[in-house]
Every structure is written in structure tokens, then in C-alpha cells.
Write a protein that holds these residues in place. Structure first.
Motif, mmCIF file in Angstrom:
data_model
loop_
_atom_site.group_PDB
_atom_site.id
_atom_site.type_symbol
_atom_site.label_atom_id
_atom_site.label_comp_id
_atom_site.label_asym_id
_atom_site.label_seq_id
_atom_site.Cartn_x
_atom_site.Cartn_y
_atom_site.Cartn_z
ATOM 1 N N ILE A 142 63.604 37.375 54.309
ATOM 2 C CA ILE A 142 63.588 38.684 54.972
ATOM 3 C C ILE A 142 64.991 38.935 55.510
ATOM 4 C CG2 ILE A 142 62.667 40.046 56.888
ATOM 5 C CD1 ILE A 142 60.033 38.622 56.581
ATOM 6 N N THR A 143 65.546 40.084 55.169
ATOM 7 C CA THR A 143 66.895 40.421 55.608
ATOM 8 C C THR A 143 66.847 41.604 56.568
ATOM 9 O OG1 THR A 143 67.202 41.883 53.702
ATOM 10 C CG2 THR A 143 67.929 39.609 53.464
ATOM 11 N N PHE A 144 67.752 41.616 57.533
ATOM 12 C CA PHE A 144 67.923 42.788 58.392
ATOM 13 C C PHE A 144 69.397 42.883 58.778
ATOM 14 C CE2 PHE A 144 65.519 39.339 60.282
ATOM 15 C CZ PHE A 144 66.200 38.954 61.436
ATOM 16 N N HIS A 170 63.310 32.010 54.853
ATOM 17 C CA HIS A 170 64.621 32.254 55.446
ATOM 18 C C HIS A 170 64.763 33.698 55.921
ATOM 19 C CE1 HIS A 170 65.491 28.538 53.235
ATOM 20 N NE2 HIS A 170 66.593 28.421 53.964
ATOM 21 N N ILE A 171 65.668 33.894 56.853
ATOM 22 C CA ILE A 171 66.092 35.234 57.253
ATOM 23 C C ILE A 171 67.614 35.295 57.140
ATOM 24 C CG2 ILE A 171 64.156 35.704 58.793
ATOM 25 C CD1 ILE A 171 65.954 34.963 61.154
ATOM 26 N N THR A 172 68.123 36.482 56.859
ATOM 27 C CA THR A 172 69.570 36.718 56.826
ATOM 28 C C THR A 172 69.848 37.999 57.590
ATOM 29 O OG1 THR A 172 69.729 35.696 54.637
ATOM 30 C CG2 THR A 172 71.585 37.015 55.353
ATOM 31 N N MET A 173 70.930 37.999 58.392
ATOM 32 C CA MET A 173 71.205 39.176 59.220
ATOM 33 C C MET A 173 72.700 39.323 59.458
ATOM 34 S SD MET A 173 70.102 37.494 62.810
ATOM 35 C CE MET A 173 69.045 36.423 61.846
ATOM 36 N N GLY A 210 62.001 30.333 66.927
ATOM 37 C CA GLY A 210 61.409 29.418 65.955
ATOM 38 C C GLY A 210 62.205 29.204 64.688
ATOM 39 N N PHE A 211 63.507 29.500 64.708
ATOM 40 C CA PHE A 211 64.344 29.342 63.522
ATOM 41 C C PHE A 211 65.445 28.315 63.778
ATOM 42 C CE2 PHE A 211 62.432 33.478 62.982
ATOM 43 C CZ PHE A 211 62.196 33.563 61.611
ATOM 44 N N ILE A 296 72.389 32.993 58.515
ATOM 45 C CA ILE A 296 71.213 32.646 57.713
ATOM 46 C C ILE A 296 70.448 31.581 58.495
ATOM 47 C CG2 ILE A 296 70.372 31.672 55.536
ATOM 48 C CD1 ILE A 296 72.960 32.658 54.229
ATOM 49 N N ALA A 297 69.151 31.768 58.640
ATOM 50 C CA ALA A 297 68.334 30.817 59.402
ATOM 51 C C ALA A 297 67.037 30.544 58.662
ATOM 52 C CB ALA A 297 68.051 31.351 60.805
ATOM 53 N N ARG A 298 66.476 29.350 58.885
ATOM 54 C CA ARG A 298 65.240 28.937 58.231
ATOM 55 C C ARG A 298 64.151 28.782 59.282
ATOM 56 N NH1 ARG A 298 66.914 24.679 55.060
ATOM 57 N NH2 ARG A 298 66.936 23.338 56.892
#
Length: 734
Positions: A142-144, A170-173, A210-211, A296-298
Motif C-alpha cells: 500500500i502506497t501513500f 509493505h507500505i511506501t510513503m 506496528g511497522f 518503506i516499512a513492513r
């Protein structure tokens, strides 16, 4: 001020802009503008920055788009882009083999994305709404990009992100870096941007949510970026409008437009290149060169969702946003006293206001009709899901209740405690009134973090018509944050002819709500600060039940809390001395042990010996007092608690325990006592005449305090003479 992101009361004002104030939290290091309020989709649709983007979309992927896809190559997978704009990142991801979906609350941007790139899976929504409407959708990524600084509901936002990720997803921002020189990013102010970030604050935020951070870098201003800023600031008068005329003639993709753009860039480089180079060199050794953060976080293992089995049902919840509730459910179920009260009253219809994830509504729905109100979208999602998990039927409404209808947003008061959310102005959460939502109820439970009075005022008609039992929480700090005094709540129930109780293994009748609050949370009541909440039951006078007075219970709680506070202070002193015991000389270590032994002998063992600790009068005699009470466990416990408290304050105190027969013959008859702990259980309409009239000072009268007041005597006589209940109550209240 409380931090709206972590809930800590540690935010300090450091600046301002227009009508906004800038705060920094010393706990989580984030900076935020107050009021923290997103201006809404209509504002962005009118803003020329975004309106221009929609009319003439950027076709090429940006550097962060390319970096994200390259980081996960060749793995690929499914991606949800939150705040996708016109979709140029999604077009790039789709080209590289990703399965794509995008959301944005700007309708024009979504239409431009569909029209320009042929993207189909785009929706006008925010991530909270998307998570609710697509509960089965799970994404690898999920990206923001440039979103986090715009939002005002970070806890709900991140809860929806976690719920939409696959396990270990993962998330990326990207976010603006707050160290930047102001003129480099003049738009980094409210209402466009509401929070300001650096490496430390973003890392703490992600870890709290939580990442684990996999990669983070600060991006610096480049020479072309500085040239662009100089042109916007100083070059408007030097423009001949060649690019705009070419674009109007043949669109943004035409040859003439591209040629005109190249000429414009060449002109800007010639005009501003050397100044930009000088500025870049000047900024190079400072943090002011940073304009953004890319991270970037998991998702950590087990942080997406927890499923907890209890004797009262099975509950799914967010283990990050609801860490406190998860801990409660895994230990002692939090509402057992409430369930026992409900079983005794046996209502038909129960209204649960502030239902959270359903830990009250769902167990009770197995037997009773439940109407549950929960304004937080994230908690409401779990409420509905938990109802399905437990195969119960209840009427769940995603609304908040107050004194008047309107709209609001959910605000976190404490990190990791989603049940402690409250409401603030603005936002898109529907607010209604109790009178507008229901016409009948037998039992109402209210847990709304300081908004109890507003909820009650919005339900006056229902309360007068149905006369329900009302179970609510007194949270002194939450009430104060709303500008509500305990006395106002007490007056509401008094005016509506309700009697108040607390639960201590049985119902105990309260004298007044303010007095109960003082005894239970004395420090907070007198001096402010945090206080542990407690629950109160209100019953209409026509439905009151026989109950003992709560005064002995309140006294016991008060003195126990004071005594425990003294012990804690002494223990903290010992712990502070012991902290570096390994480096202390042997003689000092023995002194610490000696102090600890003295405290244990004096404070914890009641300090019975005549020692210098006790206060003395002017004749150098030790102050000594005796508490007399009857030989029942309840009275003895209260007497012991009072005695310990007074001893710790330096007053030598003894307790004298006598039998029920002795209390009358040897104590009350002769008024032979210094301090008497003694009470009578009275009915629903107690007659205070024997306890307070001056004629009852002598035995067998029960005016044990030897109270004398002629005005009080007259009122007591008038009340006793009348047979009209309302007149009698009026005299009592005077």
C-alpha cells in the motif's frame, strides 16, 4: 496539550501561521498544526495546484514511483495507491506487471486517471471507507505518496492500512521534511499540510503503528528544483506565455508544446542557474537542503489483526490501535460487573453508546435487544465483524450521539487505546441525538470519553418517557477536556429524579456524584491531572432498589489510595538510592537497607510504638486518637485504613472494636468516643431527623456528631410533618 497522534500530554507550542498554532510533542517528536482539521475534498478540488494537475495530468512516473517498483522487483504483486491522484504511479506499476487499485477523494483526479491511463480499478474514497466496503481485499503493498501530512485521523488511517495489507505486507510513503528552508516549500503550511515530519518522528510513528522501517532516506533539493522555485518567485514577469499558448493550441503532448517547454527551461536555466548553484552550495552543509522523506516499512508479524477467545465470546481487533483492550480480554474480561447489573435489572431493550468493538453489546445480544452506536469507522468495522463471528443479531449504527445533530471526526486521546477516542468538530462522521434515534429503552450504557452530558441532553425526551437505567463512566480528565464539571452531571440526574449508585460487589448508594468523585480520585478532583475512571449506575427514583450507603466504601477507597501513595513515594526513594548500588560504598549501601527497614517497620507495620515520628502538642505530648467501631469486617477494614492513613501523617491512632450490644450500652449512651465509625441502613425515603435534629444529641437520639443548627431543625420538622413527598424532598434538599 495532548498530542493527537500518540495521546501523550506532552505537546508544546513552538510557532503559528495565520489562525493555526504549531505544536511539537516531546514524546513522539511529531509537529502538528492546531486545529488539526483537513479542509475536505471540495477545498482540494478548488485548489489551483490540484485542479491544474487534473486538467493536464503528468504522464511520466516520478522518481519515488520508479524507486518503489525497483525496490520490489522482480517480485511484483498487488498494490493499492492511497491518494493516487491521476494515477501515473499505478500506470507505471501496471506496466511492470503489478495488479493495481487506486483511491482518492478528488473526483476530478479519478476521472482524469481513467481517461488518461485507461485505469479501471479507481474509486472515489478514502482508505477508511475503502477498507469498510472491501473487507476481503488484501494487498502486498500500500502506497501513500505525499498523503500523511494532509490527514487529521492518523490512527483510523493506519488501522485501515493494516487491515488492508497481507500479513507481513509493505507500505511506501513520502512526506515533506520539516527541516527545509521555508521558501523552498512555501505550501508546507495549513490547511494544506497539517503535520511536519523528520526521520525520528516518522520512525516512531511507524513503529508505534506496528511497522518496522526497512528503508528511509531524506531527499535534498536539486539545482533544477531550486531553479523552478526561483522562477515561480521571481520569473513571472519574464514569461511570454509561449508554453500556455502552445498547450492551448495542441494539448500537452504536441510537438510545439514540447519545443516551447524546452525553450522555457533553457531560459530559466540561463536566468536562474548561477543563483540556484550558489544557493545549493550554501544549503549543502545544512539540513535545510532536505525537502522530503521517503520510507518503506513492513508490517510486523501478528500486528495486522488479533483474534481473542473469551468466556463471553470471540473478538477480532486491531492489536496496535486496541492494544489496551487486547490486554484486558486476555486477562480479566472488563465488563463483568455491568453484566451482573443487567441480569438483575433484566431489561428488554439496551442502548450501547460508544460500543467500540462490541465487548458489551455482543455478550448481551445473546439475550437482549441491542442498539449499538459507534462513531469510529475502524471500531465500527470490528463491531460488525464480531457480531458475525459470534452469530448474534444487533442493530449497529455508525454514528456518534450528542446534544444536537451535525458532523465530527474521531480523535485519539491515548495511543493504543482505540476505545478512548473522542469526537471533534469537522469530519464526515454523522452525529445524531438519542431522541432522534430511539423512542424506548430500558437500559442505556454510555462510554463516550467526557461527552456524557451532551449525550444525555440529546436524550431528555427518551429519558423522561422510558425512565431507563443509565450506566455511565466518570472520567475526570475527559470531562475537563470538554469543559464539563462533575456537578453538572449530578444536577442532570437530580433534575430528572434519578438516584446514583456504584458497584462494590453489591450496589452502594451515592450521597452525591461530586463527593464520590472526590473520595475516589481526590488528587485529580482538587488539583487536576489524570484520574482513573469509575462507573456509576443511575436509577429513576420510582425504580430504586434497597442498597447500603456508599460512604464506608468511599472512605475505604480514599484512605487506601492515600496510604498506597505514601508507600509508593517511600519505595521510589529507596529505588532511586538503589539504582546505582553496585557503585556505592559499603557503608552507604547499609544505610539504604537501614532506611528500608525503618520504613517497613514504621509505615507498613502501623507504627504502634511511641517514637519521634508522631506529632506532639505544645506540651510535648504525642498526639493520640482512638477510632471506635463495631465488630463487622466492613467497619474494621475502614477503621484500619483510616488508622493507617493518620499514622502515616504523624498521628498515633488506635482502633477500638466493640460488639453491637456494647456500642449501644457503653458508647452511644454515654457518647464515649473520640472518633466513631458507625452507620445505619435506611430505606428509599430516609428520615434524617434522628441523625441531625438538635433534640437527638442525647441518647437514645442518633445525632452522634452533636450537630446543632436551628434553621436545620426547622426544615427537619417541616419535612417530618408533611405527607407530600415532593415537599418533603424539597425540605431535605435545602
Amino acid at each position: 496539550m495532548s498530542c493527537p497522534l500518540c495521546g501523550a500530554n506532552a505537546a508544546v507550542r513552538i510557532g503559528d501561521h495565520a489562525s493555526y498554532e504549531l505544536y511539537e510533542c516531546s514524546q513522539c517528536a511529531v509537529q502538528f498544526w492546531w486545529p488539526l482539521k483537513n479542509p475536505g475534498s471540495h477545498w482540494y478540488e478548488r485548489d489551483e495546484r490540484y485542479a491544474g494537475r487534473n486538467k493536464d495530468p503528468i504522464l511520466k512516473p516520478q522518481w519515488n514511483h520508479k524507486k518503489t517498483i525497483a525496490f520490489f522487483a522482480p517480485k511484483g504483486g498487488s498494490v493499492l495507491d492511497v491518494g493516487c491522484g491521476v494515477g501515473n504511479f499505478l500506470a507505471h506499476a501496471k506496466e511492470k506487471g503489478w495488479k493495481t487499485a487506486g483511491i482518492d477523494f478528488d473526483r476530478d483526479a479519478i476521472e482524469a486517471g481513467k481517461r488518461t491511463f485507461g485505469l479501471e480499478n479507481l474509486e472515489v474514497a478514502d482508505v477508511i471507507t475503502y477498507a469498510r466496503e472491501h473487507p476481503q481485499s488484501r494487498f502486498d503493498l500500500i502506497t501513500f505518496f505525499d498523503v500523511l501530512e494532509h490527514i487529521d485521523n492518523h490512527e483510523d488511517f493506519m488501522a485501515a492500512v493494516r487491515g488492508s495489507l497481507k500479513e507481513r505486507g509493505h507500505i511506501t510513503m513520502t512526506v515533506p521534511h520539516r527541516a527545509h528552508a521555508k521558501w523552498l516549500m512555501p505550501a508546507d503550511v495549513p490547511p494544506r499540510h497539517l503535520t511536519r515530519w523528520d526521520e525520528a518522528s516518522l520512525t516512531k510513528f511507524l513503529e508505534r503503528e506496528g511497522f518496522e522501517v526497512v528503508y528511509m532516506t531524506a531527499t535534498a533539493a536539486t539545482i533544477p528544483f531550486i531553479i523552478q522555485k526561483l522562477r515561480f518567485r521571481f520569473g513571472k514577469g519574464m514569461s511570454v506565455g509561449l508554453v500556455s499558448r502552445a498547450r492551448a493550441a495542441e494539448g500537452s503532448r504536441g510537438i510545439l508544446t514540447k519545443l516551447a517547454s524546452l525553450l522555457a527551461k533553457t531560459k530559466d536555466t540561463l536566468l536562474f542557474g548561477l543563483p540556484a548553484l550558489g544557493i545549493w552550495l550554501a544549503l549543502l552543509p545544512t539540513k535545510k537542503r532536505y525537502i522530503g522523506l521517503y520510507a518503506i516499512a513492513r508490517l510486523q508479524a501478528g500486528r495486522r489483526e488479533s483474534m481473542i477467545e473469551t468466556a463471553w465470546g470471540r473478538f477480532a481487533l486491531d492489536p496496535v490501535a486496541d492494544a489496551k483492550m487486547a490486554d484486558k480480554l486476555q486477562n480479566v474480561f472488563p465488563h463483568q460487573a455491568l453484566f451482573e447489573l443487567v441480569s438483575r435489572l433484566n431489561p428488554h431493550t439496551i442502548i450501547d453508546i460508544g460500543a467500540h468493538i462490541g465487548t458489551v453489546s455482543i455478550p448481551l445480544a445473546k439475550k437482549y435487544k441491542i442498539i449499538a452506536f459507534e462513531p469510529s469507522p475502524a471500531s465500527f468495522n470490528y463491531l460488525q465483524r464480531n457480531a458475525l463471528l459470534n452469530a448474534v443479531t444487533l442493530e449497529a449504527r455508525n454514528k456518534g450521539l450528542s446534544s444536537s445533530p451535525g458532523s465530527a471526526r474521531s480523535v485519539s486521546r491515548h495511543g493504543g487505546n482505540a476505545g478512548a477516542r473522542t469526537l471533534a468538530d469537522g469530519g464526515d462522521i454523522e452525529i445524531s441525538t438519542l431522541d432522534a434515534e430511539a423512542v424506548q429503552a430500558d437500559f442505556i450504557k454510555i462510554g463516550v470519553e467526557g461527552m456524557e452530558l451532551s449525550v444525555l441532553e440529546g436524550g431528555r425526551k427518551l429519558i423522561e418517557h422510558s425512565r431507563p437505567a443509565i450506566y455511565f463512566e466518570i472520567n475526570l480528565s475527559a470531562l475537563r477536556s470538554r469543559g464539563v464539571r462533575v456537578k453538572q452531571l449530578g444536577n442532570f440526574f437530580k433534575n430528572h429524579r434519578y438516584v446514583l449508585y456504584i458497584w462494590d460487589e453489591r450496589l452502594c448508594r451515592l450521597p452525591t456524584l461530586a463527593l464520590a468523585t472526590f473520595f475516589i480520585t481526590p488528587r485529580s478532583f482538587l488539583f487536576g491531572g489524570p484520574a482513573a475512571p469509575f462507573d456509576v449506575l443511575a436509577l429513576p427514583k420510582e425504580k430504586i432498589v434497597p442498597a447500603r450507603s456508599a460512604v464506608p466504601h468511599l472512605l475505604a477507597r480514599y484512605f487506601k489510595s492515600q496510604y498506597d501513595a505514601i508507600l509508593k513515594t517511600r519505595q521510589n526513594e529507596i529505588d532511586a538510592l538503589k539504582k546505582n548500588t553496585s557503585t556505592l560504598p559499603e557503608q552507604l549501601t547499609s544505610e539504604i537497607e537501614k532506611i528500608e527497614k525503618e520504613i517497613s517497620d514504621s509505615v507498613r507495620q502501623n507504627m504502634e510504638s511511641d517514637q519521634s515520628f508522631y506529632r506532639k502538642n505544645k506540651n510535648n505530648e504525642i498526639l493520640e486518637i482512638t477510632i471506635t467501631t463495631v465488630d463487622t469486617s466492613e467497619y474494621q477494614q475502614v477503621a484500619d485504613a483510616v488508622a493507617k492513613m493518620w499514622r502515616s501523617a504523624g498521628v498515633k491512632t488506635k482502633t477500638q472494636i466493640v460488639s453491637g450490644n456494647q456500642i449501644n450500652k457503653e458508647v452511644l449512651r454515654s457518647r464515649n468516643y473520640q472518633v466513631l465509625l458507625y452507620g445505619e441502613i435506611v430505606g428509599g425515603d430516609p428520615d434524617p431527623y434522628p441523625f441531625w435534629h438538635s433534640s437527638q444529641i442525647n441518647y437514645p437520639g442518633l445525632n452522634l456528631s452533636l450537630f446543632v443548627n436551628r434553621a436545620a431543625d426547622k426544615l427537619l420538622e417541616e419535612a417530618r410533618a408533611t405527607t407530600t413527598e415532593s415537599k418533603r424532598i424539597e425540605s431535605y434538599q435545602k
